[in-house]
Structure formats: C-alpha cells, structure tokens
Write a protein that holds these residues in place. Structure first.
Motif, PDB file in Angstrom:
ATOM      1  N   ILE A  45       0.888  -1.167   0.000  1.00 27.45           N
ATOM      2  CA  ILE A  45       0.000   0.000   0.000  1.00 27.45           C
ATOM      3  C   ILE A  45       0.924   1.215   0.000  1.00 27.45           C
ATOM      4  CG2 ILE A  45      -1.853   1.239   1.194  1.00 27.45           C
ATOM      5  CD1 ILE A  45      -2.597  -1.453   2.547  1.00 27.45           C
ATOM      6  N   PRO A  46       1.270   1.749  -1.191  1.00 30.80           N
ATOM      7  CA  PRO A  46       2.250   2.844  -1.257  1.00 30.80           C
ATOM      8  C   PRO A  46       1.733   4.109  -0.580  1.00 30.80           C
ATOM      9  CG  PRO A  46       1.825   1.884  -3.431  1.00 30.80           C
ATOM     10  CD  PRO A  46       0.783   1.350  -2.502  1.00 30.80           C
ATOM     11  N   SER A  47       2.652   4.845   0.018  1.00 27.29           N
ATOM     12  CA  SER A  47       2.297   6.166   0.542  1.00 27.29           C
ATOM     13  C   SER A  47       2.161   7.136  -0.631  1.00 27.29           C
ATOM     14  CB  SER A  47       3.374   6.679   1.498  1.00 27.29           C
ATOM     15  OG  SER A  47       3.134   8.045   1.782  1.00 27.29           O
ATOM     16  N   PRO A  48       1.044   7.869  -0.714  1.00 26.78           N
ATOM     17  CA  PRO A  48       0.901   8.855  -1.785  1.00 26.78           C
ATOM     18  C   PRO A  48       1.541  10.196  -1.421  1.00 26.78           C
ATOM     19  CG  PRO A  48      -1.132   8.732  -0.531  1.00 26.78           C
ATOM     20  CD  PRO A  48      -0.178   7.755   0.114  1.00 26.78           C
ATOM     21  N   ASN A  49       2.115  10.274  -0.225  1.00 29.64           N
ATOM     22  CA  ASN A  49       2.591  11.566   0.299  1.00 29.64           C
ATOM     23  C   ASN A  49       4.101  11.733   0.224  1.00 29.64           C
ATOM     24  OD1 ASN A  49      -0.132  12.039   1.173  1.00 29.64           O
ATOM     25  ND2 ASN A  49       0.286  10.681   2.905  1.00 29.64           N
ATOM     26  N   VAL A  50       4.744  11.021  -0.702  1.00 25.99           N
ATOM     27  CA  VAL A  50       6.199  11.119  -0.808  1.00 25.99           C
ATOM     28  C   VAL A  50       6.574  11.757  -2.144  1.00 25.99           C
ATOM     29  CG1 VAL A  50       6.707   9.182   0.719  1.00 25.99           C
ATOM     30  CG2 VAL A  50       6.325   8.757  -1.710  1.00 25.99           C
ATOM     31  N   ALA A  51       7.787  12.290  -2.197  1.00 22.27           N
ATOM     32  CA  ALA A  51       8.242  13.012  -3.387  1.00 22.27           C
ATOM     33  C   ALA A  51       8.170  12.128  -4.628  1.00 22.27           C
ATOM     34  CB  ALA A  51       9.675  13.495  -3.177  1.00 22.27           C
ATOM     35  N   GLU A  52       7.660  12.698  -5.709  1.00 25.12           N
ATOM     36  CA  GLU A  52       7.580  12.032  -7.019  1.00 25.12           C
ATOM     37  C   GLU A  52       6.839  10.692  -6.965  1.00 25.12           C
ATOM     38  OE1 GLU A  52      11.035  12.760  -6.111  1.00 25.12           O
ATOM     39  OE2 GLU A  52      11.422  14.536  -7.321  1.00 25.12           O
ATOM     40  N   ASP A  53       6.012  10.496  -5.929  1.00 23.08           N
ATOM     41  CA  ASP A  53       5.224   9.263  -5.798  1.00 23.08           C
ATOM     42  C   ASP A  53       6.105   8.015  -5.977  1.00 23.08           C
ATOM     43  OD1 ASP A  53       2.875   7.865  -5.293  1.00 23.08           O
ATOM     44  OD2 ASP A  53       2.268   7.818  -7.393  1.00 23.08           O
ATOM     45  N   HIS A  54       7.335   8.070  -5.421  1.00 28.32           N
ATOM     46  CA  HIS A  54       8.265   6.980  -5.697  1.00 28.32           C
ATOM     47  C   HIS A  54       7.851   5.649  -5.080  1.00 28.32           C
ATOM     48  CE1 HIS A  54      10.542   8.625  -2.037  1.00 28.32           C
ATOM     49  NE2 HIS A  54      10.234   7.407  -1.702  1.00 28.32           N
ATOM     50  N   GLN A  55       7.031   5.664  -4.014  1.00 28.80           N
ATOM     51  CA  GLN A  55       6.620   4.371  -3.445  1.00 28.80           C
ATOM     52  C   GLN A  55       5.747   3.585  -4.416  1.00 28.80           C
ATOM     53  OE1 GLN A  55       5.311   3.863   0.523  1.00 28.80           O
ATOM     54  NE2 GLN A  55       7.029   4.937   1.427  1.00 28.80           N
ATOM     55  N   THR A  56       4.865   4.286  -5.132  1.00 30.01           N
ATOM     56  CA  THR A  56       4.041   3.601  -6.137  1.00 30.01           C
ATOM     57  C   THR A  56       4.928   3.010  -7.221  1.00 30.01           C
ATOM     58  OG1 THR A  56       2.151   5.045  -5.725  1.00 30.01           O
ATOM     59  CG2 THR A  56       2.182   3.889  -7.837  1.00 30.01           C
ATOM     60  N   LYS A  57       5.940   3.764  -7.653  1.00 28.04           N
ATOM     61  CA  LYS A  57       6.846   3.274  -8.700  1.00 28.04           C
ATOM     62  C   LYS A  57       7.656   2.079  -8.207  1.00 28.04           C
ATOM     63  CE  LYS A  57       7.075   7.762 -11.036  1.00 28.04           C
ATOM     64  NZ  LYS A  57       6.371   8.703 -10.153  1.00 28.04           N
ATOM     65  N   ASN A  58       8.105   2.122  -6.932  1.00 27.60           N
ATOM     66  CA  ASN A  58       8.817   0.968  -6.367  1.00 27.60           C
ATOM     67  C   ASN A  58       7.943  -0.277  -6.388  1.00 27.60           C
ATOM     68  OD1 ASN A  58      10.957   2.682  -5.740  1.00 27.60           O
ATOM     69  ND2 ASN A  58      10.476   2.804  -3.561  1.00 27.60           N
ATOM     70  N   ALA A  59       6.700  -0.130  -5.933  1.00 26.72           N
ATOM     71  CA  ALA A  59       5.782  -1.276  -5.868  1.00 26.72           C
ATOM     72  C   ALA A  59       5.466  -1.802  -7.266  1.00 26.72           C
ATOM     73  CB  ALA A  59       4.499  -0.885  -5.147  1.00 26.72           C
TER      74      ALA A  59
END
Length: 366
Positions: free
Chosen positions: A285-299
């Motif tokens: 469940i990526p955090s949407p509150n990080v720079a450049e939405d990098h958690q979504t890209k990692n996942a």
C-alpha cells in the motif's frame, strides 16, 4: 592502508539511514581502523539512530521544501547557505578519503562541498525514481549505486553500478526455524500470521485500515503482528490481545518476517529490498505523500514481475477485502509471488557497494 576516513550522509527516514549504517558496518568490518563520521539533518531520526549504532554524527540545519507556502519555505535559502558553510567546515576538519550519500536533505550540501574539493563521492539511490537531491548531485559524483534497472534516465550511464539496496545483516541468512519467533510474540504456530508494516515512521492510513478490519481478520482465523509506528502506539496499544500484537517499532524484525504468511507494507525502497530477501507474499500500500510518488513506482516494479500485489490508498475502502481475500484463498498464487519476489533479492548489495568505494579509495592512493 586501512585507516581511512569516511563520511556518510543521509537521513530523514529509515530508508536513508539504515542503508548508510549497513554500509558503515561493512566498511568497519573491512577496515577496522577506519574513522567514520555521519552527517545528518538536525531534529531528524538519524540523530538518534546513528549513535545507537555506535557512530558519531553531526547535524546540519536543513530540511526540504514544503508543497505549500510556509514559514519553513521562507527559511529554506538560509538553511541551504548555513548547511553549505557547516558542511564545508566539517569536510575540511575531518578530511575524508571518500564521502557516501544515501539520499535525504543533509547529503546534498555534504556531497556538493566534498565533490568541489576533489574528494571521491558515491551516491546510493534506493528508489526506482531518483530523488531530487541525488539528481542534482549526479553530475558531480564518481559512482552511483542503484537498485533498479532503467536508472540512466536520471543519471549518467557511465557512473551507474547496479548493486541493489543494503539490508540488515540478520536478513541475509534468515533462519528457517520459526518456533522461537512464535514464542517471541506468544503466538500460535498453528495459525496463519499477518505482519503489518507502515514504514519506520508508521502510517496513519494503514493503521486506520487494520483497526477497521480486525473483525474480518479474526473471521479469517488470522493472528497479527502490527508495527503501527512510534507516534501511533499510544493510540493503538489497547488493541493488543492474544491474537493481535501491537508494536510502536520492532527492532527484531526478523521474528516478524520469519512467522509471517502474508505481509502488508508500505513500499519505501528499504522495505522493498528487505521483503525481496524475506520472500513472502506482500500486499503493498504505497504512501501517496512522498516526493515524485516513488513508493508507487517501487511497488509497480515488483507488480510487473508478478512478485507482489499493490493497492492504492484511495481504493482501500472499496477493494481491500476483495484483494486480500484473493491472496488468502490462492495458495498457488501466493507461492508464485514468493518465488518471484525472492528472485529479485540482492543479498550481496552492501558488499558490492563497498567494493565500489574500495575501488575509488585504491585509485586515490595510486
């Protein structure tokens, strides 16, 4: 010569701090006489975590830009100037042989100053989408160690080395015997276990989700190890029971990994790398509150390899039970996820990064 002087800089979150500590530990293992100094941001978690790991740290007055107009943003130019002056004083005084940056605000001034003085510099980029600090520094450093393919869209190709991300050493040889870990949590070896991770700082939205779904998990016969984050512990500790174990922060993560059948996690780069080593089915469940939405890209990098499942925060209310239920029901699918995520593990990442550092040190001594 093993009396090297090494500066490591990075912080703000565990994702920047723990790789730096892992690199420092490997440097110290190879060069016991080395002097190691950390530089972090004042008032951030590295000022506590680094001394706990046995290293000296100096703090800079630095923070990131806020997305909206605030007093902190007005102070930003002052902080940059102050940090560059302090970083220059630290580097001139310590006279490092090499400087390593693992991302975060503090690494910017330190590597900028060190590279300008001709000191070899290494960047370690954990994410699949490069952070702004590392993008700005890329032209000035000697090596850039990355954990994802395709990073030449951010960095000069000739400087990139694919190493993976450092993970804590206890995970490299995660023992198979889980009996002691069930005992650690006082949980039942006969029951399936869900391990919930919200990142080093915790996640308000994941905590809200888990609290609301406790009856559902009970109906499924699941027991939980729930790391809610230190700042949320007081709010959720009353939910501890025979089958739900709530922790602010779990230092002995390997126990949770060892007994978990399914893991729910944020997708910060450090977490993703650890979970590849662990090799269990993961719902990110990526955090949407990080720079450049990098958690979504990692996942997504793992989802595309059929190595994990992802659910956006905005879809939790509507889709969580469906997605999680499918994970629970599908044994073969879980086994495939486990196999595929394990293939992405880089158990030698820390050693490979330090190999690059040693190569630069040797060149400097020629």
């Amino acid at each position: 010569m093993d009396s090297y002087r090494i500066i490591l800089s990075g912080g703000g979150t565990g994702g920047h701090i723990y790789p730096a500590i892992a690199i420092a530990n490997e440097c110290k293992r190879r060069f016991p006489e080395a002097e190691i100094l950390f530089v972090g941001a004042k008032d951030r978690m590295e000022m506590e975590k680094v001394p706990q790991a046995g290293y000296e740290i100096k703090g800079l007055w630095i923070s990131g830009l806020q997305r909206k107009l605030t007093i902190r943003n007005l102070l930003f130019p002052l902080k940059v100037i102050s940090s560059l002056i302090r970083a220059r004083n630290i580097v001139k005084s310590f006279q490092p042989d090499v400087v390593i940056g693992t991302g975060g605000f503090a690494s910017g001034p330190v590597l900028r100053v060190a590279s300008g003085m001709g000191i070899p510099c290494v960047l370690q980029e954990q994410n699949s989408y490069a952070g702004i600090t590392n993008k700005l520094l890329a032209g000035k450093v000697d090596r850039i160690c990355v954990a994802y393919s395709g990073m030449e869209k951010f960095f000069p190709k000739e400087k990139i080395v694919f190493t993976g991300n450092p993970v804590r050493s206890s995970l490299v040889n995660l023992p198979e015997a889980a009996s002691g870990s069930y005992g650690f949590f006082d949980l039942d070896p006969e029951k399936k276990t869900l391990f919930v991770l919200g990142g080093s700082l915790g996640s308000r939205r994941i905590n809200q989700l888990i609290e609301s779904q406790l009856p559902y998990f009970e109906k499924l016969g699941l027991q939980l190890v729930w790391q809610c984050g230190a700042m949320y512990y007081e709010q959720y500790k009353h939910l501890t029971s025979d089958t739900v174990k709530v922790y602010g922060y779990l230092n002995e993560m390997e126990h949770g990994y060892r007994i978990s059948d399914i893991i729910i996690s944020r997708s910060g780069a450090g977490s993703v790398s650890e979970l590849c080593m662990v090799g269990k089915p993961v719902l990110f469940i990526p955090s949407p509150n990080v720079a450049e939405d990098h958690q979504t890209k990692n996942a997504m990098a793992l989802v595309e390899e059929k190595a994990a499942v992802m659910l956006a925060e905005k879809d939790l209310d509507a889709e969580f039970k469906t997605v999680f239920g499918q994970l629970m029901d599908s044994g073969p699918s879980r086994e495939e996820l486990s196999r595929n995520i394990k293939k992405l593990a880089r158990p030698r990442a820390t050693e490979d990064i330090v190999d690059e550092i040693v190569e630069l040190l040797n060149k400097r001594n020629e």
